[in-house]
Design a protein around this motif. Structure first.
Motif, short mmCIF file in Angstrom:
data_model
loop_
_atom_site.label_atom_id
_atom_site.label_comp_id
_atom_site.label_asym_id
_atom_site.label_seq_id
_atom_site.Cartn_x
_atom_site.Cartn_y
_atom_site.Cartn_z
N LYS A 129 0.33 4.68 -0.69
CA LYS A 129 -0.14 5.87 0.02
C LYS A 129 -1.63 6.04 -0.26
O LYS A 129 -2.23 5.22 -0.97
N ARG A 130 -2.20 7.12 0.25
CA ARG A 130 -3.58 7.47 -0.05
C ARG A 130 -3.62 8.93 -0.47
O ARG A 130 -3.24 9.81 0.29
N PRO A 145 -11.94 8.71 -4.10
CA PRO A 145 -12.13 7.26 -3.99
C PRO A 145 -11.92 6.53 -5.30
O PRO A 145 -11.62 5.33 -5.30
N TRP A 186 -6.02 1.08 -7.78
CA TRP A 186 -6.62 2.24 -7.09
C TRP A 186 -7.83 1.72 -6.34
O TRP A 186 -8.81 1.28 -6.94
N ARG A 243 -8.96 -5.31 1.31
CA ARG A 243 -8.46 -3.98 1.60
C ARG A 243 -9.63 -3.07 2.00
O ARG A 243 -10.28 -3.32 2.98
N TYR A 244 -9.91 -2.06 1.23
CA TYR A 244 -10.81 -1.00 1.69
C TYR A 244 -12.16 -1.01 1.00
O TYR A 244 -13.18 -0.79 1.64
N ASP A 261 -10.38 2.84 -3.34
CA ASP A 261 -10.95 3.79 -2.38
C ASP A 261 -9.94 4.89 -2.01
O ASP A 261 -9.81 5.27 -0.86
N GLY A 262 -9.20 5.39 -3.01
CA GLY A 262 -8.23 6.44 -2.77
C GLY A 262 -6.85 5.94 -2.37
O GLY A 262 -5.91 6.75 -2.28
N TYR A 263 -6.69 4.64 -2.14
CA TYR A 263 -5.39 4.07 -1.82
C TYR A 263 -4.71 3.60 -3.10
O TYR A 263 -5.34 2.95 -3.94
N GLN A 264 -3.42 3.89 -3.22
CA GLN A 264 -2.63 3.42 -4.35
C GLN A 264 -1.87 2.17 -3.92
O GLN A 264 -1.06 2.22 -2.98
N ILE A 313 0.87 -1.18 0.00
CA ILE A 313 0.00 0.00 0.00
C ILE A 313 0.90 1.22 0.00
O ILE A 313 1.54 1.53 1.01
#
Length: 404
Positions: A159-160, A164, A386, A367-368, A388-391, A157
């Motif tokens: 970053k964020r 979303p 990608w 994950r999210y 929910d905004g997490y890369q 993960i």
């Protein structure tokens, strides 16, 4: 003498009347004071009773609070234990799914033998020459890329940043990273490397590139120094734009035969079409209309954007969230509307080299939410996701296809 007597009698009577009056007044005042004293005593008794009841209530409240605090601590410990058990069960599920999961559906040509031996079912003899011609025709369709995904080696993960939904990818030709924030716009962000993107405080840390035409949906691709993205405005046909990232100019635009604004993935309606790049070139995943149940695949010439061939993958759009292409094989990722575990459940190989026994059914680590996009980098054997905004970066393990 008589007047004096009358005066004395009158005075005596007046004094007697005054005495009775004052005595009555005194009796009245005394009775009122006694009533007030009784009322004050009553109020005092009531106040004492209320004070006693308040003290008892405070004591009971303190005992109840102490009991709740003790129960809260016990419940918190139970929840921590349950979380540990859930994590253990999830790891065990991942292991079991990786070891014993059923095979995903794989689409293959009728002429491919399931045992992994190249050949045709026709008898030899007089038709041997025709069989050799069929062999060479089928073999000519197969490129040098002969790998298939066997598993997910690791997850990082990064970053964020951003909203979303969005997309990010790395150009296999260089180390540059390109970020598309949101589901449409005319601005993208470029970073010199994954490390620079990871260390940047946000999108403002990258170089802003303003495109001459707005992009639609997180379905763009970067291939050999060019950006390929989908452009579709209201009441217009779908168009694929080829943009030179070095010169900053549009080199070509191609119209694509799509009848409506049907989304290619049911769970991501913003993705009207999805471009993918791999070792074999440029691909476009799309749906011809809202009534089309399956995902279609088109092979495009990266230089001219001409359509070379179109396939019906027979992979359903229902519950699909994303897809990517590796060595000419399409991997469609599915989820549910109540977000659960993303999984590769349908595989289509344009070269008919993947059979049911080797088609992977892979589960992504939970994950999210759900992937808004998944982009494959053939140089690194990695997926750029990608979620929910997490890369997220998924490192893949590969194996050779059986029929080579």
């Amino acid at each position: 003498m008589r007047p004096v007597l009358v005066l004395l009698v009158s005075t005596a009577w007046t004094m007697t009347a005054a005495q009775y009056y004052y005595q009555g007044l005194m009796d009245y005042l005394e009775n009122r004071l006694l009533a007030i004293e009784d009322r004050m005593q009553f109020w005092h008794d009531q106040s004492h009773r209320y004070h006693t009841e308040l003290q008892d209530f405070k004591k009971l409240t303190a005992e109840a609070v102490d009991g709740l605090s003790s129960e809260h601590g016990s419940l918190f410990k139970d929840l921590e234990g349950a979380a540990v058990r859930v994590d253990r069960v999830e790891r065990e599920m991942d292991y079991v799914e990786a070891q014993t999961s059923p095979r995903a559906c794989a689409r293959q040509a009728e002429k491919v033998v399931e045992q992994g031996v190249w050949g045709l079912e026709e008898s030899r003899g007089e038709e041997e020459e025709e069989e050799e011609e069929d062999w060479e025709e089928l073999h000519s369709r197969v490129s040098d890329c002969v790998e298939i995904i066997s598993g997910i080696r690791s997850v990082k993960i990064l970053k964020r940043v951003g909203g979303p939904k969005g997309m990010w990818t790395r150009d296999p030709r260089s180390s540059r990273v390109y970020v598309f924030n949101g589901t449409s716009g005319d601005v993208i962000y470029r970073f010199n490397s994954v490390q620079d993107f990871s260390r940047s405080p946000g999108l403002a840390g990258g170089t802003q590139i303003r495109l001459p035409f707005a992009w639609s949906g997180p379905g763009s691709a970067v291939h050999n120094g060019y950006l390929y993205y989908v452009m579709q405005e209201a009441d217009t046909d779908l168009q694929v734009v080829r943009y030179d990232l070095m010169s900053g100019t549009v080199t070509d635009i191609a119209m694509f035969p799509v009848d409506s604004r049907a989304s290619v993935y049911n769970l991501n309606p913003e993705t009207v079409a999805d471009l993918a790049a791999d070792d074999e070139g440029l691909w476009l995943l799309f749906a011809t209309s809202d009534s089309e149940p399956n995902i279609n695949l088109a092979k495009m010439d990266p230089a001219t954007l001409d359509i070379e061939q179109i396939w019906d993958t027979r992979c359903p759009r229902e519950n699909a969230e994303a897809a990517f292409v590796v060595c000419g094989t399409v991997y469609v990722v599915y989820n549910t509307r109540l977000v659960s575990r993303s999984r590769i459940q349908c595989v289509f190989d344009v070269n008919d080299m993947v059979i049911s026994e080797e088609a992977p059914l892979l589960y992504f680590p939970r994950r999210y939410g759900a992937h808004a996009s998944l982009k494959y980098n053939p140089e690194e054997k990695q997926l750029y996701g990608w979620d929910d905004g997490y890369q997220i970066i998924y490192r893949l393990t590969m194996k050779r296809k059986m029929l080579v």
